[in-house]
Design a protein around this motif. Structure first.
Motif, PDB file in Angstrom:
ATOM      1  N   VAL A   1      24.318  49.060  34.913  1.00  0.00           N
ATOM      2  CA  VAL A   1      22.998  48.836  34.348  1.00  0.00           C
ATOM      3  C   VAL A   1      23.157  48.312  32.929  1.00  0.00           C
ATOM      4  O   VAL A   1      24.005  48.774  32.171  1.00  0.00           O
ATOM      5  CB  VAL A   1      22.149  50.135  34.363  1.00  0.00           C
ATOM      6  CG1 VAL A   1      22.702  51.185  33.427  1.00  0.00           C
ATOM      7  CG2 VAL A   1      20.706  49.846  34.038  1.00  0.00           C
ATOM      8  N   THR A   2      22.350  47.301  32.616  1.00  0.00           N
ATOM      9  CA  THR A   2      22.389  46.701  31.289  1.00  0.00           C
ATOM     10  C   THR A   2      21.113  47.047  30.545  1.00  0.00           C
ATOM     11  O   THR A   2      20.008  46.771  31.023  1.00  0.00           O
ATOM     12  CB  THR A   2      22.517  45.169  31.387  1.00  0.00           C
ATOM     13  OG1 THR A   2      23.690  44.842  32.125  1.00  0.00           O
ATOM     14  CG2 THR A   2      22.594  44.544  29.997  1.00  0.00           C
ATOM     15  N   ARG A   3      21.272  47.683  29.424  1.00  0.00           N
ATOM     16  CA  ARG A   3      20.117  47.910  28.563  1.00  0.00           C
ATOM     17  C   ARG A   3      19.776  46.573  27.921  1.00  0.00           C
ATOM     18  O   ARG A   3      20.547  46.045  27.138  1.00  0.00           O
ATOM     19  CB  ARG A   3      20.424  48.946  27.495  1.00  0.00           C
ATOM     20  CG  ARG A   3      20.704  50.343  28.023  1.00  0.00           C
ATOM     21  CD  ARG A   3      20.841  51.313  26.857  1.00  0.00           C
ATOM     22  NE  ARG A   3      21.035  52.657  27.289  1.00  0.00           N
ATOM     23  CZ  ARG A   3      22.190  53.319  27.203  1.00  0.00           C
ATOM     24  NH1 ARG A   3      23.246  52.714  26.723  1.00  0.00           N
ATOM     25  NH2 ARG A   3      22.277  54.570  27.596  1.00  0.00           N
ATOM     26  N   MET A   4      18.624  46.044  28.285  1.00  0.00           N
ATOM     27  CA  MET A   4      18.263  44.707  27.833  1.00  0.00           C
ATOM     28  C   MET A   4      18.075  44.671  26.326  1.00  0.00           C
ATOM     29  O   MET A   4      17.591  45.615  25.714  1.00  0.00           O
ATOM     30  CB  MET A   4      16.997  44.247  28.554  1.00  0.00           C
ATOM     31  CG  MET A   4      17.189  44.057  30.044  1.00  0.00           C
ATOM     32  SD  MET A   4      15.643  43.731  30.916  1.00  0.00           S
ATOM     33  CE  MET A   4      15.219  42.136  30.195  1.00  0.00           C
TER      34      MET A   4
ATOM     35  N   VAL B   1      26.065  48.112  28.158  1.00  0.00           N
ATOM     36  CA  VAL B   1      26.356  48.172  29.590  1.00  0.00           C
ATOM     37  C   VAL B   1      26.871  49.556  29.961  1.00  0.00           C
ATOM     38  O   VAL B   1      27.795  50.083  29.327  1.00  0.00           O
ATOM     39  CB  VAL B   1      27.389  47.116  29.997  1.00  0.00           C
ATOM     40  CG1 VAL B   1      27.710  47.216  31.488  1.00  0.00           C
ATOM     41  CG2 VAL B   1      26.870  45.715  29.678  1.00  0.00           C
ATOM     42  N   VAL B   2      26.264  50.156  30.981  1.00  0.00           N
ATOM     43  CA  VAL B   2      26.713  51.445  31.502  1.00  0.00           C
ATOM     44  C   VAL B   2      27.178  51.224  32.942  1.00  0.00           C
ATOM     45  O   VAL B   2      26.436  50.675  33.757  1.00  0.00           O
ATOM     46  CB  VAL B   2      25.582  52.497  31.475  1.00  0.00           C
ATOM     47  CG1 VAL B   2      26.094  53.845  31.969  1.00  0.00           C
ATOM     48  CG2 VAL B   2      25.002  52.624  30.070  1.00  0.00           C
ATOM     49  N   SER B   3      28.411  51.633  33.224  1.00  0.00           N
ATOM     50  CA  SER B   3      28.985  51.440  34.558  1.00  0.00           C
ATOM     51  C   SER B   3      29.181  52.788  35.242  1.00  0.00           C
ATOM     52  O   SER B   3      29.620  53.758  34.613  1.00  0.00           O
ATOM     53  CB  SER B   3      30.330  50.718  34.461  1.00  0.00           C
ATOM     54  OG  SER B   3      30.178  49.449  33.844  1.00  0.00           O
ATOM     55  N   LEU B   4      28.869  52.845  36.524  1.00  0.00           N
ATOM     56  CA  LEU B   4      29.026  54.060  37.319  1.00  0.00           C
ATOM     57  C   LEU B   4      29.805  53.732  38.586  1.00  0.00           C
ATOM     58  O   LEU B   4      29.711  52.625  39.118  1.00  0.00           O
ATOM     59  CB  LEU B   4      27.672  54.658  37.710  1.00  0.00           C
ATOM     60  CG  LEU B   4      26.770  55.201  36.599  1.00  0.00           C
ATOM     61  CD1 LEU B   4      25.949  54.094  35.958  1.00  0.00           C
ATOM     62  CD2 LEU B   4      25.824  56.269  37.154  1.00  0.00           C
ATOM     63  N   SER B   5      30.555  54.714  39.063  1.00  0.00           N
ATOM     64  CA  SER B   5      31.277  54.542  40.319  1.00  0.00           C
ATOM     65  C   SER B   5      31.391  55.886  41.019  1.00  0.00           C
ATOM     66  O   SER B   5      31.316  56.947  40.396  1.00  0.00           O
ATOM     67  CB  SER B   5      32.675  53.955  40.080  1.00  0.00           C
ATOM     68  OG  SER B   5      33.465  54.836  39.296  1.00  0.00           O
ATOM     69  N   VAL B   6      31.573  55.833  42.341  1.00  0.00           N
ATOM     70  CA  VAL B   6      31.738  57.040  43.141  1.00  0.00           C
ATOM     71  C   VAL B   6      32.469  56.676  44.417  1.00  0.00           C
ATOM     72  O   VAL B   6      32.387  55.542  44.890  1.00  0.00           O
ATOM     73  CB  VAL B   6      30.359  57.686  43.456  1.00  0.00           C
ATOM     74  CG1 VAL B   6      29.554  56.826  44.416  1.00  0.00           C
ATOM     75  CG2 VAL B   6      30.525  59.090  44.010  1.00  0.00           C
ATOM     76  N   LYS B   7      33.211  57.619  44.951  1.00  0.00           N
ATOM     77  CA  LYS B   7      33.917  57.418  46.208  1.00  0.00           C
ATOM     78  C   LYS B   7      33.534  58.514  47.194  1.00  0.00           C
ATOM     79  O   LYS B   7      33.110  59.607  46.797  1.00  0.00           O
ATOM     80  CB  LYS B   7      35.427  57.434  45.991  1.00  0.00           C
ATOM     81  CG  LYS B   7      35.959  56.259  45.176  1.00  0.00           C
ATOM     82  CD  LYS B   7      37.471  56.325  45.035  1.00  0.00           C
ATOM     83  CE  LYS B   7      37.999  55.132  44.249  1.00  0.00           C
ATOM     84  NZ  LYS B   7      39.481  55.184  44.094  1.00  0.00           N
ATOM     85  N   ALA B   8      33.693  58.197  48.473  1.00  0.00           N
ATOM     86  CA  ALA B   8      33.408  59.182  49.512  1.00  0.00           C
ATOM     87  C   ALA B   8      34.456  59.069  50.617  1.00  0.00           C
ATOM     88  O   ALA B   8      34.947  57.973  50.912  1.00  0.00           O
ATOM     89  CB  ALA B   8      32.017  58.966  50.093  1.00  0.00           C
TER      90      ALA B   8
ATOM     91  N   ILE C   1      19.220  46.618  36.905  1.00  0.00           N
ATOM     92  CA  ILE C   1      20.497  46.762  37.601  1.00  0.00           C
ATOM     93  C   ILE C   1      21.191  45.413  37.551  1.00  0.00           C
ATOM     94  O   ILE C   1      20.683  44.424  38.065  1.00  0.00           O
ATOM     95  CB  ILE C   1      20.281  47.204  39.051  1.00  0.00           C
ATOM     96  CG1 ILE C   1      19.693  48.604  39.094  1.00  0.00           C
ATOM     97  CG2 ILE C   1      21.570  47.167  39.836  1.00  0.00           C
ATOM     98  CD1 ILE C   1      20.629  49.685  38.628  1.00  0.00           C
ATOM     99  N   SER C   2      22.334  45.344  36.927  1.00  0.00           N
ATOM    100  CA  SER C   2      23.004  44.053  36.776  1.00  0.00           C
ATOM    101  C   SER C   2      24.062  43.807  37.838  1.00  0.00           C
ATOM    102  O   SER C   2      24.399  42.662  38.114  1.00  0.00           O
ATOM    103  CB  SER C   2      23.629  43.950  35.380  1.00  0.00           C
ATOM    104  OG  SER C   2      24.504  45.041  35.139  1.00  0.00           O
TER     105      SER C   2
END
Length: 439
Positions: free
Chosen positions: A133-136, A103-110, A437-438
């Protein structure tokens, strides 16, 4: 005195001037409320833009294996910046990336400057977006079934196809989390399929077989009679490696040949009996990406279009235990089997007849309009076997057949220019990269 008190009484009881005071007192919160509605609407727009750009970055990061977190951060930021609209409503910060297993998690703020909400002291709104995103965990076997017919020499089609197919191999192979998670094979086809001349001593081949062009017709009208006999023989020692369709109904199946001669694959001569074997042999499933790309580079154009034989050998290469196949046993929970099929021509050839025409090779038989029916039977068999099929129609071909053979309507592509192939193959490659995209 009474008049004085009466005057003051009427003044204090009169409410006509209060509306101006009340409006003045109410105007500020009304303006703030209206401004809040505008600013909140703008905030939703910013959030959606952040999310879309972050999802694009997540897919890019998820497809990058064997990368450090710092390298993933750079990839994510580049994709995010490229996909965030130029007319930015908000000012986004830096994308953050973290990994936890598959599992790869990303975040961003504005920060988004407000309009009328500023009157209430709210100068900016903080907006955040996340994506995961989950690498199946599934493994994947992919067979590229590629048209090598003469028409592929038109308008640079073969040149573009080679580049597009090699790019797909690069993208899909990079999605493997572990060695062997992704395997790819190739089936070039024309009227025949090349199984390799080194197999000439295999018992599953036959060297004498019938064909409509071997038939003789006598009489006319009601006395007209057509006879076909197995009287033509292909020379084993000069054989180039090609085979044509098996006898019906083995021609639309992946069952292995037996001692029964009808179940065997008819060897076909180079440029004889509608044969053309000047193209590469089948490549079984492999992780030798460079070898696969070299085999694609060796593809040439020649011969007619036999849609059925391309489909059936692609299916065969994905079937465990089938002739020449090294495919793993079917396991829908752990393994995805996929075919990517491309053709630029009408289905004009079938061993039992030539296209939908009525010509000498058909001898006026009922075989002529049956070529598409044979192809559809193969597609039905692949669907029952759980194989995921992408079909690509370049310029021409039976659109209905190819659309029906695709597993889903979205898995059928029809393009009118070779230049569009790279985008099509890139789209399919992204789908095959085993990502989703999970969140």
């Amino acid at each position: 005195m009474w008049c004085f008190r009466s005057l003051f009484g009427r003044f204090f009881s009169d409410q006509r001037g209060n509306f101006a005071i009340m409006f003045a007192l109410a105007a500020l919160p009304i303006m703030v409320a209206a401004g809040a509605a505008v600013d909140i609407s703008r905030a939703y727009a910013v959030e959606n833009r952040l999310k879309a750009a972050l999802d694009a970055a997540a897919l890019a990061v998820g497809g990058a294996t064997n990368q450090t977190n710092q390298q993933l951060q750079v990839i994510a930021q580049n994709y995010f910046d490229a996909n965030y609209p130029a007319d930015k409503l908000g000012v986004p910060g830096t994308v953050t990336v973290s990994q936890n297993g598959n599992v790869v998690s990303l975040s961003v703020k504005a920060d988004m400057p407000t309009t009328l909400m500023g009157l209430a002291g709210i100068k900016t709104l903080d907006i955040a977006a996340t994506s995961q995103v989950t690498r199946m965990g599934k493994k994947i076997e992919v067979i590229l079934v590629l048209d090598n017919t003469g028409s592929m020499d038109t308008g640079g089609r073969m040149t573009v196809l080679k580049e597009a197919a090699k790019d797909l191999i690069t993208t899909v192979s990079a999605a493997a989390l572990n060695p062997g998670d992704v395997r790819i094979g190739i089936v070039p086809f024309t009227t025949d399929v090349n199984v390799g001349s080194t197999n000439k001593n295999e018992s599953w081949l036959k060297w004498t077989w019938s064909h409509p062009s071997f038939c003789t017709t006598t009489g006319s009208g009601k006395n007209k009679k057509t006879e076909c006999v197995e009287e033509r023989t292909v020379a084993k020692n000069s054989w180039s490696g090609c085979v044509t369709d098996r006898d019906e109904n083995y021609d639309v199946a992946v069952s292995n040949p037996t001692a029964n001669n009808s179940t065997k694959y008819p060897a076909n001569d180079d440029n004889q009996y509608n044969g053309n074997c000047n193209f590469p042999a089948i490549v079984p499933l492999s992780t030798d990406w460079q070898m696969q790309k070299s085999r694609i580079d060796a593809m040439t154009s020649g011969g007619g279009t036999n849609t059925t034989i391309g489909f059936v050998w692609g299916w065969q290469m994905l079937t465990n235990g089938a002739t020449l196949s090294n495919a793993a046993p079917a396991d829908p929970k752990e393994l995805e089997k996929v075919m990517v099929y491309l053709t630029d021509g009408d289905n004009t050839y079938y061993r039992g007849g030539m296209g939908n025409q009525t010509n000498a090779a058909c001898n006026g038989s009922a075989n002529c309009p049956r070529v598409d029916q044979r192809s559809q039977l193969v597609c039905d068999g692949m669907r029952a076997a759980g194989i995921q099929v992408y079909t690509i129609r370049l310029v021409q071909g039976n659109a209905t057949l190819l659309r029906n053979c695709a597993t889903e309507p979205s898995m059928y592509y029809s393009v009118n220019s070779a230049n569009e192939l790279k985008d099509v193959f890139a789209s399919i490659a992204q789908s095959l990269s085993n990502l989703r995209i999970s969140k």
